[in-house]
Each structure stands twice: as structure tokens, then as C-alpha cells.
Design a protein around this motif. Structure first.
Motif, PDB file in Angstrom:
ATOM      1  N   SER A  41       0.850  -1.187   0.000  1.00  0.00           N
ATOM      2  CA  SER A  41       0.000   0.000   0.000  1.00  0.00           C
ATOM      3  C   SER A  41       0.889   1.242   0.000  1.00  0.00           C
ATOM      4  N   PHE A  42       0.285   2.413  -0.221  1.00  0.00           N
ATOM      5  CA  PHE A  42       1.057   3.656  -0.206  1.00  0.00           C
ATOM      6  C   PHE A  42       1.874   3.790   1.076  1.00  0.00           C
ATOM      7  N   THR A  43       1.243   3.548   2.212  1.00  0.00           N
ATOM      8  CA  THR A  43       1.904   3.792   3.495  1.00  0.00           C
ATOM      9  C   THR A  43       2.874   2.691   3.880  1.00  0.00           C
ATOM     10  N   GLU A  44       2.839   1.544   3.211  1.00  0.00           N
ATOM     11  CA  GLU A  44       3.797   0.474   3.488  1.00  0.00           C
ATOM     12  C   GLU A  44       5.121   0.673   2.765  1.00  0.00           C
ATOM     13  N   THR A  47       8.390   1.282   4.565  1.00  0.00           N
ATOM     14  CA  THR A  47       8.747   0.303   5.593  1.00  0.00           C
ATOM     15  C   THR A  47       9.588  -0.847   5.046  1.00  0.00           C
ATOM     16  N   LYS A  54      10.326   6.085  -1.014  1.00  0.00           N
ATOM     17  CA  LYS A  54       8.917   6.314  -0.711  1.00  0.00           C
ATOM     18  C   LYS A  54       8.030   6.007  -1.909  1.00  0.00           C
ATOM     19  N   ALA A 126      -6.115   4.398   5.910  1.00  0.00           N
ATOM     20  CA  ALA A 126      -4.831   5.052   6.182  1.00  0.00           C
ATOM     21  C   ALA A 126      -4.213   5.589   4.902  1.00  0.00           C
ATOM     22  N   ASP A 127      -4.378   4.848   3.826  1.00  0.00           N
ATOM     23  CA  ASP A 127      -3.839   5.290   2.544  1.00  0.00           C
ATOM     24  C   ASP A 127      -4.700   6.390   1.932  1.00  0.00           C
ATOM     25  N   HIS A 130      -3.382   9.526   3.422  1.00  0.00           N
ATOM     26  CA  HIS A 130      -2.121   9.888   2.762  1.00  0.00           C
ATOM     27  C   HIS A 130      -2.383  10.456   1.373  1.00  0.00           C
ATOM     28  N   THR A 134      -1.496  14.383   0.289  1.00  0.00           N
ATOM     29  CA  THR A 134      -0.486  14.687  -0.725  1.00  0.00           C
ATOM     30  C   THR A 134      -1.095  15.363  -1.949  1.00  0.00           C
TER      31      THR A 134
END
Length: 227
Positions: A41-44, A47, A54, A126-127, A130, A134
Motif C-alpha cells: 500500500s502507499f503507506t507500506e 517500511t 517512498k 490510512a492510505d 495519505h 499529498t
């Protein structure tokens, strides 16, 4: 397997949708290289691999990490010179840079005007946060107001592919008789549109649609594995 392509998906991890990740996947298949695709996902994305990027695609090939679809294609061309060429020489690299410029300056904005809210609705909460943050920072307005005329954008979209149609009068692929990385650049954009909105929004008799269908059939129908 030691070769991993990190790609982007929404809540349905069977449907990678990033145009840039599709370019990289097609390039790996063109070279005949086996790989595992890991959907994020975007937020993963930040990590994995120590937060090296990113953005995806990100390729791990043994101990080498390469990000950016064009840099991945260049890396594959240099590292696997005896596999089928992605560019057909230095002129092909220069041509692909032009195609990339056309795609990202003309086709991508047109697709964004159609697919923005579709993408938002494909991703987890969550994504979504984000994505909203953005994009609203980029455009300076609420997400829902960035592209208010989706139907108008759909009606205007076929005209954005006129350079492709002009080329198709002379040859079946951007690469000539067979596809090269330039084809995967534009294919990735249309695949992004298809997966996020359910259509490429082109008339049934459009030569650009015929070209897209040929690209979907490549590598045992790789592009057709995602509805």
C-alpha cells in the motif's frame, strides 16, 4: 527467489495498478527474468528495504536495489545484455525518453482527471488519508474539487492518444515490429486507467485500443491477469 519487484496495490492485493510498476513488470518479462512481485500500500512503501524509497517500483536483484521504472529498465539492459533488448540500442533509449515525456506530460494528467477518485476509493483508510493529504497539497484544493468534470475528461481522453494512432499507421508497436520499453511506458498508463476505472475509455474501432489489446496479450496475457 532473490529477485523481488515491489509494486503498488489498494485493498485488493491481486490488482496492482501503478503505471510505473507495470512498466517494470513488463520489462522483467521482456528480459525473460523470473521474479516475485510484492504488493504494497502507499503507506507500506517506506517500511521495506530499510526505507530506501517512498515510491515504487523498487527492484531487488540479489544485493542490488534499483528504484524508478526507467532506471530499472536501464539496469536490466546493462546487467542482462544477452537477454532481449528493451531499447534496441542507444537510439531506442533516447526514443523511450521522449515517449516517457509524452506519457507523463500528456497521458498521465488526462488519466488523473478521470481516475483520481477511483484510486482514492480503492485504497484503505490510512492510505486514503495519505492520498488526500499529498494531492490536496499538490493542487491546493479539496480532493473532490481537483477534477470536477470527470465526464468531460473522459470525452477528451481519446484525443490525447493521437500521436500513438499516427505511429500505428506505419508499424504495430512503438518499438517497430515488436514491442520495446517505449511500448511499456504507454501501456502502463492505459493499464492504470483500465484497472482503476474499469475501462480505457476508447472507441471499439480505435487503433490505439487495438495496440493496447496486443500489449495485453504479451507474455501469456500478463496484462489480462488483472481485470
Amino acid at each position: 527467489m532473490s529477485r523481488i519487484l515491489y509494486s503498488l496495490s489498494g485493498t485488493d492485493i491481486s490488482r496492482p495498478f501503478s503505471p510505473h510498476c507495470w512498466k517494470a513488470a513488463m520489462a522483467l518479462h521482456h528480459k525473460g527474468l523470473e521474479f516475485d512481485e510484492k504488493l504494497l500500500s502507499f503507506t507500506e512503501i517506506p517500511t521495506v528495504e530499510g526505507g530506501v524509497t517512498k515510491l515504487v517500483p523498487l527492484l531487488r536483484d540479489e544485493d542490488t536495489l534499483v528504484s524508478d521504472s526507467f532506471q530499472i529498465a536501464l539496469y536490466l539492459e546493462e546487467t542482462y545484455p544477452f537477454a532481449p533488448s528493451l531499447f534496441g540500442g542507444e537510439g531506442g533509449k533516447a526514443m523511450a525518453r521522449f515517449v516517457e515525456g509524452y506519457s507523463q506530460s500528456t497521458i498521465h494528467p488526462a488519466i488523473s482527471a478521470i481516475a483520481l477518485m477511483d484510486i482514492y476509493n480503492m485504497v484503505a483508510p490510512a492510505d486514503q488519508a495519505h492520498f488526500r493529504k499529498t494531492r490536496e497539497a499538490m493542487f491546493g484544493k479539496p480532493l473532490e474539487e481537483i477534477f470536477p468534470d470527470r465526464e468531460g475528461a473522459i470525452a477528451a481522453f481519446p484525443a490525447k492518444l493521437q500521436p500513438l494512432r499516427h505511429m500505428l499507421r506505419s508499424q504495430p508497436f512503438i518499438g517497430g515490429a515488436s514491442p520495446l520499453f517505449g511500448d511499456y511506458i504507454v501501456f502502463g498508463a492505459l493499464q492504470w486507467l483500465k484497472i482503476t476505472t474499469g475501462s480505457v475509455h476508447l472507441p471499439a474501432d480505435d487503433p490505439a485500443l487495438d495496440w493496447f489489446e496486443r500489449c495485453l496479450d504479451l507474455y501469456n496475457g500478463l496484462g489480462r491477469t488483472v481485470a
